[in-house]
Design a protein around this motif. Structure first.
Motif, PDB file in Angstrom:
ATOM      1  N   ASP A   8       0.870  -1.174   0.000  1.00  0.00           N
ATOM      2  CA  ASP A   8       0.000   0.000   0.000  1.00  0.00           C
ATOM      3  C   ASP A   8       0.908   1.226   0.000  1.00  0.00           C
ATOM      4  O   ASP A   8       1.372   1.679   1.047  1.00  0.00           O
ATOM      5  CB  ASP A   8      -0.896  -0.012   1.234  1.00  0.00           C
ATOM      6  N   THR A  10       0.503   4.291  -0.386  1.00  0.00           N
ATOM      7  CA  THR A  10       0.090   5.514   0.299  1.00  0.00           C
ATOM      8  C   THR A  10       0.521   5.521   1.754  1.00  0.00           C
ATOM      9  O   THR A  10       0.552   6.570   2.392  1.00  0.00           O
ATOM     10  CB  THR A  10      -1.438   5.681   0.225  1.00  0.00           C
ATOM     11  N   ASN A  11       0.858   4.339   2.302  1.00  0.00           N
ATOM     12  CA  ASN A  11       1.289   4.252   3.702  1.00  0.00           C
ATOM     13  C   ASN A  11       2.785   3.977   3.834  1.00  0.00           C
ATOM     14  O   ASN A  11       3.266   3.673   4.924  1.00  0.00           O
ATOM     15  CB  ASN A  11       0.500   3.157   4.431  1.00  0.00           C
ATOM     16  N   ASP A  13       6.751   5.168   3.677  1.00  0.00           N
ATOM     17  CA  ASP A  13       7.546   6.372   3.870  1.00  0.00           C
ATOM     18  C   ASP A  13       7.939   6.951   2.525  1.00  0.00           C
ATOM     19  O   ASP A  13       8.364   6.235   1.621  1.00  0.00           O
ATOM     20  CB  ASP A  13       8.808   6.042   4.680  1.00  0.00           C
TER      21      ASP A  13
END
Length: 239
Positions: A8, A10-11, A13
């Motif tokens: 994912d 978007t999560n 770093d």
């Protein structure tokens, strides 16, 4: 989780996202890497979403992290033509801006996709300041031009069987196969294959069926299995 993604994005770093953008990342100094990481954003698109359309102004270099994107261009009579298949690791959406033009194609997420966006203002700055970074784009643009030239020659000189065989081999190289070693790792519609081969959908279906009857491929719904790559290459080479 989008599509078949294992990450994912978007999560993740943002620096890790930037590090995944090799060889762009590898060409930068540490100071430039900090700026790049700070400037990046990750956007998710659902299957069927339009990412940009013909005539839009380019603001970002786009880097496909996961998923699949198809670039289309309208031809005579308004018929859409597939001009490029974008896979993870490819950049897109910025080529027209090098010539100060609006987008020449429309980009659609063919599968759920994660796209990293890097402002073009920063890209142009890095190109001017960093020769190694600039060479990344020169190399990519050269490869795209070479591919386009070869495709033009194939589409104008090869017969239907040769064109479709070449496209099948190209998507095999680009997307690879699943764990069975035969099944194409993505789904391509008959219309997609027809557009890539510059033929009608009905001709693409008939030619695919002929290849299947000859034992070159196996067709299971939208899934294509490659049974005899060497014979497909022979058909492609003969044209």
């Amino acid at each position: 989780m989008l599509g078949s993604s294992t990450t994912d994005w978007t999560n993740v770093d943002v620096r890790h996202v930037a590090e995944s953008m090799s060889p762009l990342w590898e060409a930068l100094t540490e100071a430039e890497r900090v700026v790049m990481a700070e400037s990046l954003q990750v956007v998710t698109y659902q299957r069927g979403d339009t990412i940009f359309k013909t005539g839009d102004t380019s603001y970002y270099l786009m880097y496909l992290l996961d998923g699949r994107v198809t670039l289309y261009r309208k031809g005579i009579g308004g018929r859409s033509q597939v001009v490029r298949l974008v896979v993870p690791g490819d950049t897109f959406g910025c080529q027209a801006s090098f010539n100060d033009e609006p987008q020449l194609t429309t980009a659609v997420a063919s599968d759920d996709a994660y796209v990293a966006l890097l402002p073009l203002s920063l890209v142009f700055h890095l190109i001017w300041e960093n020769g190694a970074f600039a060479m990344c784009f020169i190399k990519e643009l050269s490869e795209l031009l070479g591919t386009s030239a070869m495709r033009t020659m194939s589409m104008t000189q090869k017969h239907i069987r040769g064109r479709l065989a070449e496209v099948l081999l190209a998507v095999h190289r680009k997307y690879g196969v699943e764990a069975d070693g035969q099944t194409l790792a993505i789904y391509l519609s008959r219309d997609d294959l027809a557009q890539l081969s510059n033929m009608t959908t009905s001709n693409a279906i008939r030619t695919l069926s002929a290849f299947a009857q000859e034992g070159l491929i196996a067709i299971k719904g939208r899934r294509i299995q490659f049974l005899d790559l060497s014979r497909l290459k022979q058909i492609s080479d003969k044209g």
